[in-house]
Design a protein around this motif. Structure first.
Motif, PDB file in Angstrom:
ATOM      1  N   SER A   1       0.840  -1.201   0.000  1.00 28.50           N
ATOM      2  CA  SER A   1       0.000   0.000   0.000  1.00 28.50           C
ATOM      3  C   SER A   1       0.874   1.249   0.000  1.00 28.50           C
ATOM      4  O   SER A   1       1.403   1.637   1.043  1.00 28.50           O
TER       5      SER A   1
ATOM      6  N   GLN B   1      -6.310   7.732  -5.565  1.00 32.19           N
ATOM      7  CA  GLN B   1      -6.351   8.539  -4.353  1.00 32.19           C
ATOM      8  C   GLN B   1      -7.607   9.401  -4.251  1.00 32.19           C
ATOM      9  O   GLN B   1      -8.156   9.587  -3.157  1.00 32.19           O
TER      10      GLN B   1
ATOM     11  N   LYS C   1      -6.425   1.068  -1.852  1.00 28.38           N
ATOM     12  CA  LYS C   1      -5.082   1.655  -1.785  1.00 28.38           C
ATOM     13  C   LYS C   1      -4.035   0.728  -2.407  1.00 28.38           C
ATOM     14  O   LYS C   1      -3.022   1.182  -2.935  1.00 28.38           O
TER      15      LYS C   1
END
Length: 562
Positions: free
Chosen positions: A211, A218, A251
């Motif tokens: 991650s 994002q 992520k």
């Protein structure tokens, strides 16, 4: 399922995606060797070390046969792990004590400071070199002469005299050794210098996924984070955890999500979250997140919880009393008829007074300056102490909300933390570095903002949560208060504390769940077997992962939250 290692990148596409977002990729010099067979749940630490030793014995590299001791003092935690990895990967045998070693690697450049950690007469019988000896030796694929890397000028002659030679180079005739080195360098130059892995995002455990700090998705994560925060503010814990898990999984996804067909293998995406992602792909926003962002109750609860000491439950209570702004809160705390009690009111008043300063992010250079000042104080009162800056700083954040520093002492066996923490805080208070103690392990000193508690909620390590201010003599002085958490870990659990306090939140939560399914219990204060409570001790951060039967994930890839 094991993941194959690549000499190049996880994929060029993933590498470019990471670089496009500005994420820093931790460089490594070489790929790791094949995985070591893991210790079973019933294995002791000695079994793990024995397996490790056997694996190292079979490896041959440019440092093969060299016994090395790497002194962690004054070496950043992440760099320390890299040095350990490079030494092991190239055949060096890492020793637990300097007496066992042929060569001592240290960033200390002064005799007086070195004597705090290593007997001087012993040092004179070893080669004592700077950390770049390892890096340059690996780069040139041969154990380099120690004279050019002597850490302390007084030890130059003895370092030259005692400089070890790799048995791998001794076992080859000069012409073959040269040919082998030349061939290896040629191979190295044709590959990318970073050690990276094939992307892993399908695992249901964050502690198995990579991650990055900033991921290709994002903006989507930020929208979902708003909804997650709203659930936390209302103490809807199960719903908040569902969003946290989805955020963590996204992520780790290595590509920009452009169509719904891409998300089929991402875990924790139910119908509701799938619908939100579909909306985001068409509108670049999620309507529920936008509505919450403009909601008065959400905005007020978020604002109140930004005050040190006020959590969601208290924030909702204050909202129900009719408070909406910081002015309202200030007037309420200043009144004589508030029902929160003098302790809570005092803490909140101080938190409110310092809120603007504490909300200013801390640049990395200032974090390092704070770490340096803490280390100076530690060495003065507890010579030989070691410390590591953890938290977001260690995961690669350019700016931090606060600073977490875990420290230990070679003689600190068992739980002797209270005295150590108290001595350190008192020393820093006298130096004008600590202005408030938000929480102390056993005493409530002058300036303490809340009484001690026996249920801190995250681990059993002794800690002091403080407010810190740089001295005016510092080049980074701005007159701004900062949050500084000091955590003492007994020597035997130091590395579990470093892992635990490095984070991120979801990474640590899944570490605990992973450990549970392996019959273990993990938190910052140690690893124990559930069936008999036997403690398992790690001698490095990598050992923590080995004991948990996990593949190593470096700190910059543990950002499993926003």
């Amino acid at each position: 399922m094991r993941v194959k290692h690549l000499l190049g990148h996880q994929s060029l596409k993933y590498k470019n995606a990471l670089r496009a977002t500005g994420e820093v990729i931790m460089p490594f010099k070489r790929p790791r060797p094949p995985p070591v067979p893991h210790a079973t749940n019933s294995s002791s630490t000695s079994t793990l070390l024995s397996t490790n030793h056997e694996h190292k014995r079979l490896r041959r590299g440019c440092l093969h046969g060299i016994k090395a001791y790497i002194l962690s003092a004054k070496i950043d935690g992440a760099e320390y792990e890299i040095l350990i990895g490079e030494a092991e990967e190239n055949g060096a045998e890492l020793c637990k004590t300097p007496a066992e070693a042929d060569i001592i690697v240290t960033a200390i450049g002064m005799k007086k400071r070195l004597e705090r950690h290593i007997d001087w007469n012993m040092a004179k019988g070893k080669a004592v070199v700077r950390p770049d000896w390892i890096r340059d030796s690996v780069k040139k694929s041969e154990a380099l002469p120690c004279g050019d890397y002597a850490a302390i000028s007084d030890l130059l002659d003895s370092s030259i005299e005692n400089c070890p030679e790799s048995s791998s180079s001794q076992s080859q005739p000069p012409d073959q050794a040269e040919a082998s080195t030349s061939q290896h360098q040629s191979t190295k130059e044709s590959t990318l210098p970073d050690l990276v892995y094939e992307p892993r995002y399908k695992s249901r455990f964050a502690c198995e996924r990579y991650s990055p700090l900033i991921c290709p998705n994002q903006d989507l994560v930020k929208e979902l984070h708003i909804i997650k925060l709203a659930r936390e503010m209302e103490s809807e814990e199960r719903s908040a955890l569902s969003y946290s898990r989805a955020i963590s999984a996204i992520k780790a996804f290595p590509e920009k999500i452009k169509s719904m067909s891409q998300i089929s293998d991402i875990p924790y995406l139910g119908d509701k979250l799938t619908g939100m992602i579909q909306e985001f792909l068409s509108k670049s926003t999620i309507s529920q997140a936008r509505q919450l962002s403009s909601d008065t109750r959400y905005q007020t609860l978020i604002s109140f919880t930004s005050v040190y000491g006020i959590g969601p439950h208290t924030a909702r209570h204050l909202y129900d009393l009719g408070l909406r702004t910081f002015d309202d809160l200030s007037r309420y705390l200043g009144s004589d008829d508030n029902a929160e009690g003098s302790g809570g009111s005092f803490a909140w008043r101080e938190g409110l007074r310092l809120r603007d300063e504490l909300s200013v992010k801390i640049p990395r250079a200032e974090v390092e300056e704070m770490g340096r000042l803490v280390d100076n104080a530690l060495q003065d009162i507890l010579p030989g102490s070691e410390s590591t800056i953890c938290g977001g700083y260690r995961r690669g954040k350019l700016e931090s909300n606060d600073v977490d520093i875990v420290f230990t002492h070679p003689q600190g066996q068992g739980n002797k933390a209270n005295n150590m923490i108290a001595r350190l805080v008192e020393r820093m208070r006298k130096d004008g570095l600590i202005t408030h103690t938000m929480h102390a392990p056993s005493v409530r000193s002058k300036g303490s903002l809340r009484p001690p508690t026996n249920h801190d909620g995250w681990d059993t390590l002794d800690k002091s949560l403080t407010i810190f201010n740089l001295p005016k003599t510092s080049p980074y002085y701005k007159g701004i208060h900062r949050r500084l958490d000091l955590i003492y870990a007994p020597r035997e659990v130091y590395w579990t504390a470093v892992v635990g306090w490095t984070g991120s939140t979801m990474f640590e939560r899944d570490l605990r769940l992973w450990a549970k399914q392996k019959g273990l219990k993990f938190d910052s204060s140690g690893i124990t077997r559930r069936r008999d409570t036997k403690a398992l001790y790690a001698t490095s951060e990598r050992d923590v992962f080995k004991l948990l039967e996990l593949e190593w994930i470096e700190p910059r890839l543990r950002n499993a939250d926003l």
